[in-house]
Design an enzyme around this catalytic site. Structure first.
Site, short mmCIF file in Angstrom:
data_model
loop_
_atom_site.label_atom_id
_atom_site.label_comp_id
_atom_site.label_asym_id
_atom_site.label_seq_id
_atom_site.Cartn_x
_atom_site.Cartn_y
_atom_site.Cartn_z
N SER A 189 -14.90 -6.69 -19.20
CA SER A 189 -16.22 -7.18 -18.84
C SER A 189 -16.98 -6.12 -18.04
O SER A 189 -17.21 -5.02 -18.55
CB SER A 189 -16.09 -8.49 -18.06
OG SER A 189 -17.31 -9.17 -17.96
N ASP A 343 -18.90 -14.90 -27.54
CA ASP A 343 -19.14 -14.20 -26.28
C ASP A 343 -20.53 -13.58 -26.33
O ASP A 343 -20.87 -12.88 -27.30
CB ASP A 343 -18.07 -13.11 -26.09
CG ASP A 343 -18.22 -12.34 -24.79
OD1 ASP A 343 -19.10 -12.68 -23.97
OD2 ASP A 343 -17.44 -11.39 -24.59
N HIS A 373 -15.29 -15.09 -23.95
CA HIS A 373 -15.26 -14.17 -22.83
C HIS A 373 -14.22 -14.58 -21.78
O HIS A 373 -14.11 -15.75 -21.41
CB HIS A 373 -16.63 -14.09 -22.16
CG HIS A 373 -16.76 -12.93 -21.24
ND1 HIS A 373 -17.02 -11.65 -21.69
CD2 HIS A 373 -16.63 -12.82 -19.89
CE1 HIS A 373 -17.05 -10.82 -20.66
NE2 HIS A 373 -16.82 -11.51 -19.57
#
Length: 399
Positions: A189, A343, A373
């Site tokens: 991320s 995501d 995610h």
């Protein structure tokens, strides 16, 4: 009696609305995912009300709640774990206990959390580091960095970069028994963003003589110019990472001024003076056809120059690695990119894969059709173990 029934019905409807989470048909273990979504909704709702009532900043509340899942540096029969500093940046070091005559490979790992949350002490990152050590017989350096809203770009980038440069010194590598030819960076991320950014920055640093062997980017956030990608449209309300929370993370990375967040949400934050940057993130040319299906490219609606002048971070390649020129990309190391279908950040990773391949970089792209995610942090789910195994297998074969 009638009023009680009405009250009960209202409570029931509100509860059902709160609990109900529409999930894609291909999501594995939907009830477990629903339970996780309820937990996430609870945390974000508490943080929202705390902010509305003036009790605490949204991110500070979430960070406080997450801190209960942090673990201390515990060593065991397989790994020695210590907390220390690299150039005044906190890191957690994992060293295999088994004897080795040869120098070991190493992974420099950067946690996620939208530049606002997270720590190497978070139990999911601690567990991943331990499994990396055991599977690869590798040294793992898991780094922290200063977080928003107290600190903004470029502090996060600089902390991670300075920490990595310290680690790559010959005397430090010798201390930890690391092979200088087998060092890789990895992150998820926001950590994937920082891993990509420092990999690019190292190419221009005359003080660094050692080259990275690999970079591994796990559902990375790589740009903040276009918040109207197909992945944002399709997954705007998926609880694991909504569009609104993604925009909040990005704006907090740059400033606590909520006017940037509002402009970002409506995709009206890039000034016409920076219009040339859109060529690097034009999804209509960079996404494969199956990810563009049913979507039409909207030309940018430009924002004011004053906003970007006050908060230029989102236009900086160190914050948005997708903005790098092709001549920079072509010198990057062997790359592994994980993206998830459900995501909002999916298309960031896919566009980077396209650009890297066009520049001649060898890339392995692992797209998880039933993924969303943050799956590597959810230990209750089978998909998490499957994805972790794929990730560690690639590292084992290529680092």
């Amino acid at each position: 009696m009638g009023s009680k029934i009405i009250l009960l019905l209202v409570v029931g409807v509100l509860t059902a609305y709160y609990v109900y989470t529409p999930l894609p048909d291909n999501i594995e273990e939907p009830w477990k995912v629903t339970a996780l979504c309820i937990q996430l909704k609870t945390v974000t709702t508490l943080a929202h009300f705390g902010e509305v009532l003036g009790i605490s900043h949204y991110m500070k509340t979430v960070m406080f709640l997450m801190s209960f899942l942090d673990v201390p540096p515990r060593s065991d029969e397989n790994v020695t774990v210590t907390d220390t500093d690299f150039n005044n940046v906190p890191v957690r070091v994992y060293i295999p206990n088994r004897k080795s005559e040869a120098l070991r490979r190493a992974i420099f790992y950067i946690h996620g959390g939208g530049f606002c949350l997270g720590s190497f002490a978070y139990f999911a990152y601690d567990m991943l580091s331990r499994r990396t050590v055991n599977r690869l017989d590798a040294v793992v350096i898991s780094t922290n960095y200063r977080l928003a809203p107290k600190y903004h770009f470029p502090n996060q980038f600089e902390d991670v970069y300075n920490s990595l440069k310290w680690f790559m010194r010959q005397d430090i590598l010798k201390k930890y028994g690391v092979d200088p030819k087998r060092i890789g960076v990895s992150g998820d991320s926001a950590g994937g963003n920082l891993a990509a950014a420092i990999s690019q920055q190292l190419l221009d640093d005359p003080d660094v003589k050692i080259k990275l062997k690999i970079q591994s980017l796990i559902y990375p956030a790589l740009q903040a110019l276009d918040m109207d990608l197909p992945s944002f449209r399709e997954n705007a309300h998926f609880p694991a990472l909504t569009k609104s929370l993604t925009v909040r993370f990005w704006s907090e990375y740059c400033t606590t001024d909520r006017s940037l967040e509002k402009a970002m949400f409506f995709n009206q934050h890039v000034p016409v003076e920076s219009s040339h940057l859109f060529k690097f993130i034009n999804w209509s040319s960079l996404l494969p056809e199956n990810f563009k299906k049913g979507h039409f490219y909207n030309s940018p609606t430009y924002g004011t120059y004053e906003l970007s002048k006050k908060y230029p971070g989102f236009l900086d390649v160190r914050a948005a690695p997708l903005l790098a020129e092709d001549n920079k990309l072509r010198s990057l190391p062997l790359t592994y990119v994980i993206t998830c279908q459900h995501d909002v950040l999916r298309d960031d990773g896919i566009m980077y894969v396209t650009r890297l391949r066009n520049a001649g970089v060898r890339v392995t792209h692992n797209h998880i059709e039933d993924g969303f995610h943050g799956v590597l942090s959810y230990h209750e789910l089978n998909i998490r173990y499957r994805l972790e195994n794929q990730y560690l297998s690639w590292l084992s074969e290529n680092l």
